[in-house]
Design a protein around this motif. Structure first.
Motif, mmCIF file in Angstrom:
data_model
loop_
_atom_site.group_PDB
_atom_site.id
_atom_site.type_symbol
_atom_site.label_atom_id
_atom_site.label_comp_id
_atom_site.label_asym_id
_atom_site.label_seq_id
_atom_site.Cartn_x
_atom_site.Cartn_y
_atom_site.Cartn_z
ATOM 1 N N LEU A 251 60.218 38.020 40.727
ATOM 2 C CA LEU A 251 59.131 37.103 41.069
ATOM 3 C C LEU A 251 57.828 37.844 41.352
ATOM 4 O O LEU A 251 56.743 37.326 41.094
ATOM 5 C CB LEU A 251 59.519 36.244 42.275
ATOM 6 C CG LEU A 251 60.628 35.216 42.046
ATOM 7 C CD1 LEU A 251 61.027 34.556 43.354
ATOM 8 C CD2 LEU A 251 60.190 34.169 41.033
ATOM 9 N N SER A 252 57.927 39.058 41.878
ATOM 10 C CA SER A 252 56.713 39.821 42.193
ATOM 11 C C SER A 252 55.930 40.184 40.934
ATOM 12 O O SER A 252 54.764 40.563 41.009
ATOM 13 C CB SER A 252 57.060 41.080 42.987
ATOM 14 O OG SER A 252 57.721 42.023 42.166
ATOM 15 N N ARG B 270 50.544 39.360 41.322
ATOM 16 C CA ARG B 270 50.061 40.673 40.884
ATOM 17 C C ARG B 270 48.674 40.937 41.449
ATOM 18 O O ARG B 270 47.844 40.036 41.522
ATOM 19 C CB ARG B 270 49.982 40.751 39.352
ATOM 20 C CG ARG B 270 51.252 40.411 38.637
ATOM 21 C CD ARG B 270 52.400 41.306 38.967
ATOM 22 N NE ARG B 270 52.199 42.633 38.424
ATOM 23 C CZ ARG B 270 52.888 43.695 38.789
ATOM 24 N NH1 ARG B 270 53.819 43.593 39.695
ATOM 25 N NH2 ARG B 270 52.663 44.853 38.248
ATOM 26 N N PRO B 271 48.383 42.173 41.823
ATOM 27 C CA PRO B 271 47.029 42.474 42.306
ATOM 28 C C PRO B 271 46.046 42.524 41.139
ATOM 29 O O PRO B 271 46.405 42.907 40.032
ATOM 30 C CB PRO B 271 47.187 43.850 42.943
ATOM 31 C CG PRO B 271 48.334 44.478 42.230
ATOM 32 C CD PRO B 271 49.259 43.340 41.863
ATOM 33 N N ILE C 240 48.646 47.317 49.111
ATOM 34 C CA ILE C 240 49.224 48.028 47.975
ATOM 35 C C ILE C 240 50.652 47.500 47.824
ATOM 36 O O ILE C 240 51.541 47.887 48.574
ATOM 37 C CB ILE C 240 49.213 49.559 48.180
ATOM 38 C CG1 ILE C 240 47.775 50.022 48.417
ATOM 39 C CG2 ILE C 240 49.836 50.262 46.980
ATOM 40 C CD1 ILE C 240 47.618 51.470 48.696
ATOM 41 N N PRO C 241 50.852 46.547 46.904
ATOM 42 C CA PRO C 241 52.176 45.947 46.752
ATOM 43 C C PRO C 241 53.256 47.001 46.518
ATOM 44 O O PRO C 241 53.000 48.062 45.945
ATOM 45 C CB PRO C 241 52.006 45.037 45.535
ATOM 46 C CG PRO C 241 50.545 44.710 45.510
ATOM 47 C CD PRO C 241 49.870 45.960 45.983
ATOM 48 N N VAL D 176 52.544 46.005 52.095
ATOM 49 C CA VAL D 176 53.224 46.139 50.803
ATOM 50 C C VAL D 176 53.624 44.794 50.190
ATOM 51 O O VAL D 176 54.355 44.749 49.213
ATOM 52 C CB VAL D 176 54.464 47.071 50.910
ATOM 53 C CG1 VAL D 176 54.058 48.462 51.319
ATOM 54 C CG2 VAL D 176 55.509 46.502 51.870
ATOM 55 N N ARG D 177 53.099 43.701 50.747
ATOM 56 C CA ARG D 177 53.411 42.378 50.191
ATOM 57 C C ARG D 177 52.569 42.107 48.950
ATOM 58 O O ARG D 177 51.701 42.878 48.581
ATOM 59 C CB ARG D 177 53.143 41.296 51.251
ATOM 60 C CG ARG D 177 54.032 41.417 52.474
ATOM 61 C CD ARG D 177 53.664 40.385 53.517
ATOM 62 N NE ARG D 177 52.281 40.578 53.944
ATOM 63 C CZ ARG D 177 51.545 39.631 54.537
ATOM 64 N NH1 ARG D 177 52.063 38.441 54.770
ATOM 65 N NH2 ARG D 177 50.303 39.892 54.911
ATOM 66 N N THR D 178 52.812 40.965 48.332
ATOM 67 C CA THR D 178 52.037 40.568 47.166
ATOM 68 C C THR D 178 50.620 40.202 47.604
ATOM 69 O O THR D 178 50.395 39.869 48.776
ATOM 70 C CB THR D 178 52.675 39.366 46.452
ATOM 71 O OG1 THR D 178 52.588 38.213 47.310
ATOM 72 C CG2 THR D 178 54.120 39.644 46.073
#
Length: 198
Positions: free
Chosen positions: A169-170, A176-177, A44-45, A27-29
């Motif tokens: 920040l995400s 971003r994916p 999957i962020p 679930v990280r960036t």
């Protein structure tokens, strides 16, 4: 609605043993994921988890393992999923714990340059804002309130195990994916949900 529950935690040894039968979602960036992730993990962020809910519901029970850097974000993700009736487990210590126990982290050969971990981005941003507040405070004391506000936010973050700055920040472009990467991860989840249980 199912009430939230404390997620079941798997230590590194148990997770490694069960890995072939688990669906691992990191679930990280995307930048953090590219820097190294548990082999086979799908990215999957955390802030895109809602788009994966239909596919996650179809996974067999007790086979979903959520992973982040240290375990804090994956615990929060487990609680979010529990509110939607989806049971998930979290990896104790996250990818940091995985690597510290001598386990391999996968790094795609064509991955973009690695982004700092979210924790490092938060520390850098918070420290920079505090320094700016203190520097501007030399011109006018009211600017010191900027530094005080960041300090209060860090205390609140520690007490609640949440981080508003990380959430902000995400949303930056490098965290971003790419739409194609997210679609590929969701498609892989769909396939795993349709596969027969072994």
């Amino acid at each position: 609605m199912t009430p939230p529950h404390d997620p079941r935690a798997l230590d590194v040894d148990e997770a490694r043993t069960r890995l072939p039968g688990l669906t691992v979602v990191d679930v990280r960036t995307p930048g953090e994921y590219a820097a190294g992730h548990v082999p086979g993990a799908l990215n999957i962020p955390l802030d895109h988890l809602d788009s994966a809910l239909p596919a996650l519901r179809r996974l067999p029970g007790e086979r979903l393992l959520l992973v982040c850097a240290s375990g804090a974000r994956s615990e929060n993700a487990c609680r979010v999923l529990a509110e939607h009736g989806i049971r998930a487990m979290t990896l104790t210590g996250g990818t940091q714990g995985w690597a510290q126990r001598g386990q391999e982290l996968h790094r795609p050969p064509s991955s973009p340059s690695a982004t700092w971990s979210m924790e490092r981005q938060v520390r850098f941003t918070a420290g920079s804002i505090v320094l700016v507040g203190l520097g501007l405070g030399l011109l006018h004391p009211a600017w010191q309130l900027l530094s005080a506000g960041i300090a209060g936010g860090l205390v609140f973050s520690a007490l609640t195990n949440t981080c508003g700055m990380a959430a902000l920040l995400s949303r930056l472009p490098h965290n971003r994916p790419r739409p194609a990467d997210l679609e590929a991860a969701l498609a892989a989840l769909e396939r795993r949900g349709q596969a027969p249980v072994t």
